[in-house]
Design a protein around this motif. Structure first.
Motif, mmCIF file in Angstrom:
data_model
loop_
_atom_site.group_PDB
_atom_site.id
_atom_site.type_symbol
_atom_site.label_atom_id
_atom_site.label_comp_id
_atom_site.label_asym_id
_atom_site.label_seq_id
_atom_site.Cartn_x
_atom_site.Cartn_y
_atom_site.Cartn_z
ATOM 1 N N GLU A 191 0.824 -1.212 0.000
ATOM 2 C CA GLU A 191 0.000 0.000 0.000
ATOM 3 C C GLU A 191 0.860 1.264 0.000
ATOM 4 O OE1 GLU A 191 -2.510 -0.379 3.412
ATOM 5 O OE2 GLU A 191 -3.794 -1.886 2.473
ATOM 6 N N ALA A 192 2.031 1.200 0.590
ATOM 7 C CA ALA A 192 2.899 2.376 0.707
ATOM 8 C C ALA A 192 3.930 2.465 -0.417
ATOM 9 C CB ALA A 192 3.620 2.346 2.045
ATOM 10 N N GLU A 193 3.935 1.493 -1.308
ATOM 11 C CA GLU A 193 4.965 1.392 -2.334
ATOM 12 C C GLU A 193 5.095 2.655 -3.185
ATOM 13 O OE1 GLU A 193 6.344 -2.055 -5.428
ATOM 14 O OE2 GLU A 193 4.202 -1.740 -5.138
ATOM 15 N N LYS A 194 3.994 3.176 -3.687
ATOM 16 C CA LYS A 194 4.038 4.342 -4.567
ATOM 17 C C LYS A 194 4.535 5.586 -3.818
ATOM 18 C CE LYS A 194 1.555 7.052 -7.883
ATOM 19 N NZ LYS A 194 0.643 6.994 -8.976
ATOM 20 N N SER A 195 4.052 5.800 -2.610
ATOM 21 C CA SER A 195 4.493 6.977 -1.856
ATOM 22 C C SER A 195 5.963 6.848 -1.457
ATOM 23 C CB SER A 195 3.614 7.216 -0.641
ATOM 24 O OG SER A 195 3.676 6.143 0.247
ATOM 25 N N MET A 196 6.421 5.620 -1.219
ATOM 26 C CA MET A 196 7.834 5.417 -0.907
ATOM 27 C C MET A 196 8.702 5.790 -2.102
ATOM 28 S SD MET A 196 7.853 1.830 1.217
ATOM 29 C CE MET A 196 9.614 1.876 1.528
ATOM 30 N N TYR A 197 8.300 5.345 -3.289
ATOM 31 C CA TYR A 197 9.083 5.656 -4.479
ATOM 32 C C TYR A 197 9.105 7.168 -4.730
ATOM 33 C CZ TYR A 197 10.721 6.017 -9.212
ATOM 34 O OH TYR A 197 11.435 6.384 -10.314
ATOM 35 N N ASP B 130 17.156 1.186 -4.649
ATOM 36 C CA ASP B 130 18.033 0.725 -3.566
ATOM 37 C C ASP B 130 17.569 1.253 -2.215
ATOM 38 O OD1 ASP B 130 19.611 -0.622 -5.369
ATOM 39 O OD2 ASP B 130 21.188 0.915 -5.437
ATOM 40 N N ALA B 131 17.218 2.539 -2.176
ATOM 41 C CA ALA B 131 16.784 3.154 -0.915
ATOM 42 C C ALA B 131 15.492 2.515 -0.414
ATOM 43 C CB ALA B 131 16.603 4.656 -1.092
ATOM 44 N N VAL B 132 14.540 2.294 -1.306
ATOM 45 C CA VAL B 132 13.264 1.685 -0.918
ATOM 46 C C VAL B 132 13.497 0.268 -0.407
ATOM 47 C CG1 VAL B 132 11.049 0.835 -1.805
ATOM 48 C CG2 VAL B 132 11.831 3.135 -2.408
ATOM 49 N N GLN B 133 14.308 -0.488 -1.111
ATOM 50 C CA GLN B 133 14.575 -1.864 -0.702
ATOM 51 C C GLN B 133 15.268 -1.908 0.666
ATOM 52 O OE1 GLN B 133 16.995 -4.048 -3.459
ATOM 53 N NE2 GLN B 133 16.509 -5.999 -2.531
ATOM 54 N N THR B 134 16.236 -1.040 0.874
ATOM 55 C CA THR B 134 16.936 -1.003 2.157
ATOM 56 C C THR B 134 15.998 -0.572 3.276
ATOM 57 O OG1 THR B 134 19.004 -0.492 1.025
ATOM 58 C CG2 THR B 134 18.917 -0.024 3.379
ATOM 59 N N ALA B 135 15.122 0.395 2.993
ATOM 60 C CA ALA B 135 14.164 0.860 4.002
ATOM 61 C C ALA B 135 13.199 -0.260 4.390
ATOM 62 C CB ALA B 135 13.401 2.071 3.486
ATOM 63 N N ILE B 136 12.743 -1.027 3.417
ATOM 64 C CA ILE B 136 11.833 -2.137 3.707
ATOM 65 C C ILE B 136 12.534 -3.187 4.566
ATOM 66 C CG2 ILE B 136 10.562 -4.071 2.678
ATOM 67 C CD1 ILE B 136 9.959 -2.163 0.294
ATOM 68 N N LEU B 137 13.764 -3.508 4.217
ATOM 69 C CA LEU B 137 14.525 -4.485 4.995
ATOM 70 C C LEU B 137 14.748 -3.986 6.425
ATOM 71 C CD1 LEU B 137 16.130 -7.123 5.140
ATOM 72 C CD2 LEU B 137 18.111 -5.850 4.322
#
Length: 114
Positions: free
Chosen positions: A12-18, A33-40
């Motif tokens: 649900e937050a994917e678009k706002s994260m990008y 990279d930033a989004v992936q690291t933030a999710i992890l």
């Protein structure tokens, strides 16, 4: 929060994260990279989330911190193209002497300076 709930909230937050990452980094691969690291990081630190209703705000804050960290790292690096001729950076003769002395070193010692 279960893994399924975490996944649902991330999607649900994917678009706002990008969009948030793009505002900071201006580069698609860095954004990914930033989004992936933030999710992890969020998954690893999920136990620190005090109120699940603020998950999205918490996640975006983690992402912003990651973007700022990437920008700090970027500030201290130069691309290879910017360093095309290392000897050309020296204005006076003393710089050339240092450059030649470093080049005269064995490779295992020279790599430390380069």
């Amino acid at each position: 929060m279960t893994k399924e709930e975490f996944t649902k909230n991330i999607l649900e937050a994917e678009k706002s994260m990008y969009c948030t990452a793009k505002a900071f980094l201006h580069n698609d691969s860095d954004c990914a990279d930033a989004v992936q690291t933030a999710i992890l990081t969020a998954f690893q630190k999920l136990h620190t989330l005090k109120s699940p209703e603020y998950f999205r705000t918490w996640l975006i804050r983690i992402l912003i911190n990651e973007c700022k960290s990437m920008l700090r790292k970027r500030k201290y690096s130069e691309s290879i193209e910017e360093i095309a001729d290392p000897g050309s950076h020296f204005e006076d003769e003393s710089g050339h002497e240092v450059y030649e002395a470093v080049n005269a070193l064995d490779e295992k010692y020279r790599i430390v300076f380069v």
